[in-house]
Motif scaffolding. Structure first.
Motif, PDB file in Angstrom:
ATOM      1  N   PRO A   1      -1.432   4.629   3.996  1.00 26.32           N
ATOM      2  CA  PRO A   1      -1.692   3.550   3.035  1.00 26.32           C
ATOM      3  C   PRO A   1      -0.384   3.264   2.302  1.00 26.32           C
ATOM      4  CG  PRO A   1      -3.237   5.389   2.748  1.00 26.32           C
ATOM      5  CD  PRO A   1      -2.189   5.860   3.704  1.00 26.32           C
ATOM      6  N   ALA A   2      -0.030   1.983   2.125  1.00 16.64           N
ATOM      7  CA  ALA A   2       1.273   1.652   1.530  1.00 16.64           C
ATOM      8  C   ALA A   2       1.290   1.868   0.018  1.00 16.64           C
ATOM      9  CB  ALA A   2       1.655   0.213   1.864  1.00 16.64           C
ATOM     10  N   ASN A   3       0.110   2.002  -0.606  1.00 18.59           N
ATOM     11  CA  ASN A   3       0.063   2.371  -2.029  1.00 18.59           C
ATOM     12  C   ASN A   3      -1.190   3.212  -2.237  1.00 18.59           C
ATOM     13  OD1 ASN A   3      -2.208   0.668  -2.421  1.00 18.59           O
ATOM     14  ND2 ASN A   3      -0.835  -1.104  -2.630  1.00 18.59           N
ATOM     15  N   ASP A   4      -1.454   3.618  -3.493  1.00 19.21           N
ATOM     16  CA  ASP A   4      -2.593   4.535  -3.640  1.00 19.21           C
ATOM     17  C   ASP A   4      -3.880   3.845  -4.099  1.00 19.21           C
ATOM     18  OD1 ASP A   4      -1.682   4.142  -6.137  1.00 19.21           O
ATOM     19  OD2 ASP A   4      -0.912   6.195  -6.439  1.00 19.21           O
ATOM     20  N   THR A   5      -4.050   2.581  -3.736  1.00 19.41           N
ATOM     21  CA  THR A   5      -5.328   1.912  -4.020  1.00 19.41           C
ATOM     22  C   THR A   5      -6.344   2.249  -2.925  1.00 19.41           C
ATOM     23  OG1 THR A   5      -4.710  -0.043  -2.751  1.00 19.41           O
ATOM     24  CG2 THR A   5      -4.128  -0.043  -5.101  1.00 19.41           C
ATOM     25  N   PRO A   6      -7.649   2.219  -3.285  1.00 17.86           N
ATOM     26  CA  PRO A   6      -8.672   2.439  -2.246  1.00 17.86           C
ATOM     27  C   PRO A   6      -8.621   1.369  -1.163  1.00 17.86           C
ATOM     28  CG  PRO A   6      -9.689   2.153  -4.447  1.00 17.86           C
ATOM     29  CD  PRO A   6      -8.215   2.082  -4.633  1.00 17.86           C
TER      30      PRO A   6
ATOM     31  N   GLY B   1      -7.989  -7.611   8.598  1.00 17.54           N
ATOM     32  CA  GLY B   1      -7.589  -7.704   7.202  1.00 17.54           C
ATOM     33  C   GLY B   1      -6.585  -6.658   6.759  1.00 17.54           C
ATOM     34  N   TYR B   2      -5.607  -6.384   7.587  1.00 14.37           N
ATOM     35  CA  TYR B   2      -4.516  -5.505   7.148  1.00 14.37           C
ATOM     36  C   TYR B   2      -3.178  -6.055   7.604  1.00 14.37           C
ATOM     37  CZ  TYR B   2      -5.158  -3.323  11.851  1.00 14.37           C
ATOM     38  OH  TYR B   2      -5.309  -3.077  13.182  1.00 14.37           O
ATOM     39  N   LYS B   3      -2.133  -5.582   6.937  1.00 16.34           N
ATOM     40  CA  LYS B   3      -0.774  -5.953   7.361  1.00 16.34           C
ATOM     41  C   LYS B   3       0.162  -4.766   7.142  1.00 16.34           C
ATOM     42  CE  LYS B   3       0.310  -8.005   2.884  1.00 16.34           C
ATOM     43  NZ  LYS B   3       0.369  -9.222   2.102  1.00 16.34           N
ATOM     44  N   GLU B   4       1.330  -4.843   7.769  1.00 21.08           N
ATOM     45  CA  GLU B   4       2.308  -3.760   7.652  1.00 21.08           C
ATOM     46  C   GLU B   4       3.258  -4.038   6.495  1.00 21.08           C
ATOM     47  OE1 GLU B   4       4.222  -3.172  11.446  1.00 21.08           O
ATOM     48  OE2 GLU B   4       2.289  -3.171  12.474  1.00 21.08           O
ATOM     49  N   ALA B   5       3.697  -2.955   5.848  1.00 16.20           N
ATOM     50  CA  ALA B   5       4.699  -3.070   4.786  1.00 16.20           C
ATOM     51  C   ALA B   5       5.901  -2.208   5.163  1.00 16.20           C
ATOM     52  CB  ALA B   5       4.099  -2.593   3.469  1.00 16.20           C
ATOM     53  N   ASP B   6       7.012  -2.468   4.501  1.00 13.58           N
ATOM     54  CA  ASP B   6       8.226  -1.698   4.768  1.00 13.58           C
ATOM     55  C   ASP B   6       8.050  -0.263   4.262  1.00 13.58           C
ATOM     56  OD1 ASP B   6      10.833  -1.511   5.719  1.00 13.58           O
ATOM     57  OD2 ASP B   6      11.631  -1.722   3.683  1.00 13.58           O
TER      58      ASP B   6
ATOM     59  N   CYS C   1       5.512   5.985  12.319  1.00 15.91           N
ATOM     60  CA  CYS C   1       4.378   5.739  11.422  1.00 15.91           C
ATOM     61  C   CYS C   1       4.478   4.324  10.867  1.00 15.91           C
ATOM     62  CB  CYS C   1       4.399   6.742  10.269  1.00 15.91           C
ATOM     63  SG  CYS C   1       5.849   6.591   9.200  1.00 15.91           S
ATOM     64  N   LYS C   2       3.407   3.844  10.274  1.00 19.00           N
ATOM     65  CA  LYS C   2       3.418   2.525   9.628  1.00 19.00           C
ATOM     66  C   LYS C   2       2.848   2.649   8.217  1.00 19.00           C
ATOM     67  CE  LYS C   2       5.335   0.037  12.770  1.00 19.00           C
ATOM     68  NZ  LYS C   2       4.742  -0.427  14.003  1.00 19.00           N
ATOM     69  N   ARG C   3       3.219   1.705   7.354  1.00 13.37           N
ATOM     70  CA  ARG C   3       2.682   1.600   5.982  1.00 13.37           C
ATOM     71  C   ARG C   3       1.753   0.395   5.990  1.00 13.37           C
ATOM     72  NH1 ARG C   3       5.125   6.295   3.838  1.00 13.37           N
ATOM     73  NH2 ARG C   3       6.631   6.654   5.501  1.00 13.37           N
ATOM     74  N   ILE C   4       0.511   0.605   5.589  1.00  8.58           N
ATOM     75  CA  ILE C   4      -0.496  -0.435   5.763  1.00  8.58           C
ATOM     76  C   ILE C   4      -1.044  -0.906   4.414  1.00  8.58           C
ATOM     77  CG2 ILE C   4      -2.667  -1.031   6.917  1.00  8.58           C
ATOM     78  CD1 ILE C   4      -0.312  -0.335   8.825  1.00  8.58           C
ATOM     79  N   LEU C   5      -1.167  -2.229   4.322  1.00  8.05           N
ATOM     80  CA  LEU C   5      -1.723  -2.894   3.131  1.00  8.05           C
ATOM     81  C   LEU C   5      -2.896  -3.767   3.544  1.00  8.05           C
ATOM     82  CD1 LEU C   5       1.421  -4.313   1.273  1.00  8.05           C
ATOM     83  CD2 LEU C   5      -0.108  -2.474   0.486  1.00  8.05           C
ATOM     84  N   PRO C   6      -3.838  -3.985   2.614  1.00 10.61           N
ATOM     85  CA  PRO C   6      -4.881  -4.970   2.907  1.00 10.61           C
ATOM     86  C   PRO C   6      -4.272  -6.371   2.971  1.00 10.61           C
ATOM     87  CG  PRO C   6      -5.111  -4.105   0.661  1.00 10.61           C
ATOM     88  CD  PRO C   6      -3.985  -3.367   1.296  1.00 10.61           C
ATOM     89  N   ASP C   7      -4.924  -7.260   3.691  1.00 12.19           N
ATOM     90  CA  ASP C   7      -4.426  -8.633   3.824  1.00 12.19           C
ATOM     91  C   ASP C   7      -5.605  -9.596   3.721  1.00 12.19           C
ATOM     92  OD1 ASP C   7      -2.588 -10.626   4.206  1.00 12.19           O
ATOM     93  OD2 ASP C   7      -2.499 -10.406   6.387  1.00 12.19           O
TER      94      ASP C   7
ATOM     95  N   ALA D   1      -5.933  -0.077   0.103  1.00 12.21           N
ATOM     96  CA  ALA D   1      -4.885   0.285   1.064  1.00 12.21           C
ATOM     97  C   ALA D   1      -5.350   1.446   1.939  1.00 12.21           C
ATOM     98  CB  ALA D   1      -3.591   0.640   0.346  1.00 12.21           C
ATOM     99  N   ALA D   2      -6.079   2.388   1.332  1.00 19.61           N
ATOM    100  CA  ALA D   2      -6.592   3.530   2.113  1.00 19.61           C
ATOM    101  C   ALA D   2      -7.549   3.026   3.189  1.00 19.61           C
ATOM    102  CB  ALA D   2      -7.305   4.515   1.188  1.00 19.61           C
ATOM    103  N   GLN D   3      -8.387   2.071   2.833  1.00 15.48           N
ATOM    104  CA  GLN D   3      -9.347   1.544   3.805  1.00 15.48           C
ATOM    105  C   GLN D   3      -8.634   0.758   4.921  1.00 15.48           C
ATOM    106  OE1 GLN D   3     -12.305  -0.906   1.936  1.00 15.48           O
ATOM    107  NE2 GLN D   3     -13.482  -1.063   3.843  1.00 15.48           N
ATOM    108  N   ALA D   4      -7.613   0.006   4.529  1.00 15.44           N
ATOM    109  CA  ALA D   4      -6.859  -0.763   5.526  1.00 15.44           C
ATOM    110  C   ALA D   4      -6.158   0.185   6.508  1.00 15.44           C
ATOM    111  CB  ALA D   4      -5.846  -1.664   4.824  1.00 15.44           C
ATOM    112  N   ALA D   5      -5.572   1.261   5.969  1.00 14.24           N
ATOM    113  CA  ALA D   5      -4.881   2.221   6.832  1.00 14.24           C
ATOM    114  C   ALA D   5      -5.877   2.919   7.763  1.00 14.24           C
ATOM    115  CB  ALA D   5      -4.140   3.259   5.990  1.00 14.24           C
TER     116      ALA D   5
END
Ligand code: FCB
Length: 437
Positions: A228-233, A308-313, A296-302, A235-239
């Motif tokens: 997950p790219a941050n510690d929101t739920p 409904g997800y996208k990759e982050a740096d 690995c990838k960093r994943i955010l909701p979209d 982002a966790a779900q998207a990852a």
């Protein structure tokens, strides 16, 4: 290298991998056109519209390449067979030159004490089958079984191991949903069909090889660790969903007789008719599983439709591909696959490596470090109880890196694409020392 052969069990196999379209030169020897030829010929798909016409000219230089593989101290060589070289029309009459080539290639491996580890399909679909819908057409399972029999009838008596299809995620999602690889589709229905048919084709191919009396048959999947790219739920779900599409879908089909519920939730309206009845075919007993792992990838909701997800740096050091270097992911996937899915089946790392903008005299320390940390992660998994039986480096040679053309250099051996001269890199020389008996 900071490892050596004696750190591993006596029968542990070190190998290097390549694939047919990436090295052979598809304009030689009567090979048929593949969907990579037409994909590359379409502006905007491949860097400089480069294709595999010549590639590393391995078709003519395979003796030299296998000499280099053997001199590295490898025990095995992972190669692939081109469907379009063997069956230029995809079905029907085989190309005798193609069958002869693989026959010679396998004998040349055995003559050098390299165990042949074959992959039947590493992405070069013959265009007559692409015209019929390719991986979207359910009949591909039967076409692929026909190809399996055509090639393995000729070389199957000398294989150490065989996997039908390299990286189902790439064949399905990357090529039919993201559109980055041939046939370059961006369509959820195409993706759902391709992801299921790659599994039924795998099953029919295994059946065809069992019918020929072959053993040591497996599958090769690729894995990416989803942070997950941050510690929101959210982002966790998207990852978690990214992990489902990438890592859990194919293992579920192969080893659990089901696809994961979170992926099926999005896929249900798009799946081929009757897909639920295919798990008997898909779950043919296997003798081993191969894992390909790079990053690995960093994943955010979209916003927008499922998934409904996208990759982050991400923050870690990156390779020439822009891929973060994350060896812990390899340890994770080996232990997780063993505990959740394969439960004691022998595992192999079937691809591991990195791209760098190498020149022949580059010190190559980045690749040496990459291999050291990833081999150490695999060794740790073994110490934790994972039945890992071998480790394969991607790649023996710099080669055609698909949509990224000849620019991304993954080889242990540098290839000058003007002169086709081969020059072993420093990582190659380091492996010679590490693998010496
Ligand atoms: C894998 C492919 C291989 C190569 C490496 C870098 O996904 O199997 O052909 O492109 O990535």
């Amino acid at each position: 290298m900071n490892f050596k052969r004696s750190d591993f069990p006596e029968d542990f196999l070190f190998s290097a991998a390549t694939s047919s379209y990436q090295i052979e030169g598809h304009s030689f020897g009567g090979a048929g056109l593949t969907h990579w030829d037409t994909f590359a010929a379409t502006p905007g798909n491949v860097v400089r519209a480069e294709n595999g016409d010549i590639a590393c000219d391995h078709y003519h230089r395979y003796e030299e390449d296998l000499d280099l593989a053997a001199a590295m101290g490898l025990d095995a060589y992972r190669f692939s067979t081109s469907w379009a070289r063997v069956l230029p029309e995809g079905r029907g009459t085989p190309n005798p030159e193609g069958l002869d080539f693989y026959d010679r290639l396998v004998d040349a491996m055995l003559a050098r004490n390299l165990k042949p580890m074959a992959t039947l399909y590493h992405w070069e679909l013959p265009v007559p089958l692409a015209d019929l819908g390719g991986w979207r057409n359910p009949d591909i399972a039967h076409w692929f079984a026909e190809f399996t029999t055509a090639i393995m009838d000729r070389i199957g008596d000398r294989m150490f191991s065989v996997a039908p299809i390299n990286e189902p995620w790439c064949v399905g999602w990357l090529s039919h949903f993201l559109g980055h690889h041939a046939p370059g589709l961006r369509d959820i229905r195409a993706a759902a069909h391709a992801m299921h048919h790659v599994m039924t084709a795998h099953g029919r191919s295994i059946q065809a090889m069992r019918a020929l009396g072959m053993d040591n048959l497996g599958a090769v999947c690729n894995f990416e660790y989803a942070h997950p790219a941050n510690d929101t739920p959210e982002a966790a779900q998207a990852a978690r969903l990214y992990d489902g599409v990438y890592n859990r879908f194919f293992l579920g089909g192969l080893f659990k007789g089901e696809y994961p519920a979170d992926v099926i939730e999005g896929f249900t309206p798009h799946m081929p008719k009757g897909w639920e009845k295919d798990f008997g075919l898909i779950g043919q007993p296997l003798d081993w599983l191969g894992l390909n792992y790079y990053t690995c990838k960093r994943i955010l909701p979209d916003d927008g439709p499922w998934p409904g997800y996208k990759e982050a740096d991400g923050p870690l050091p990156k390779t020439q591909m822009g891929w973060e270097i994350y060896p812990d992911g390899l340890h994770h996937f080996l232990t997780w696959t063993h505990e959740e899915y394969t439960k004691g089946l022998p595992l192999y790392v079937t691809e591991s490596g990195m791209a760098n903008a190498d020149t022949p005299d580059h010190p190559d320390q980045e690749r040496i470090d990459y291999l050291n940390t990833h081999v150490a992660a695999a060794k740790q998994a073994m110490d934790d109880g994972v039945p890992l039986k071998g480790y394969t480096f991607w790649s023996l040679l710099d080669n055609y890196e698909w949509a990224l053309g000849y620019e991304k250099r993954f080889g242990l051996i540098h290839v000058d694409f003007e002169t086709l001269e081969r020059t072993p890199k420093a990582s190659y020389h380091a492996l010679v020392k590490a693998l010496a008996r």
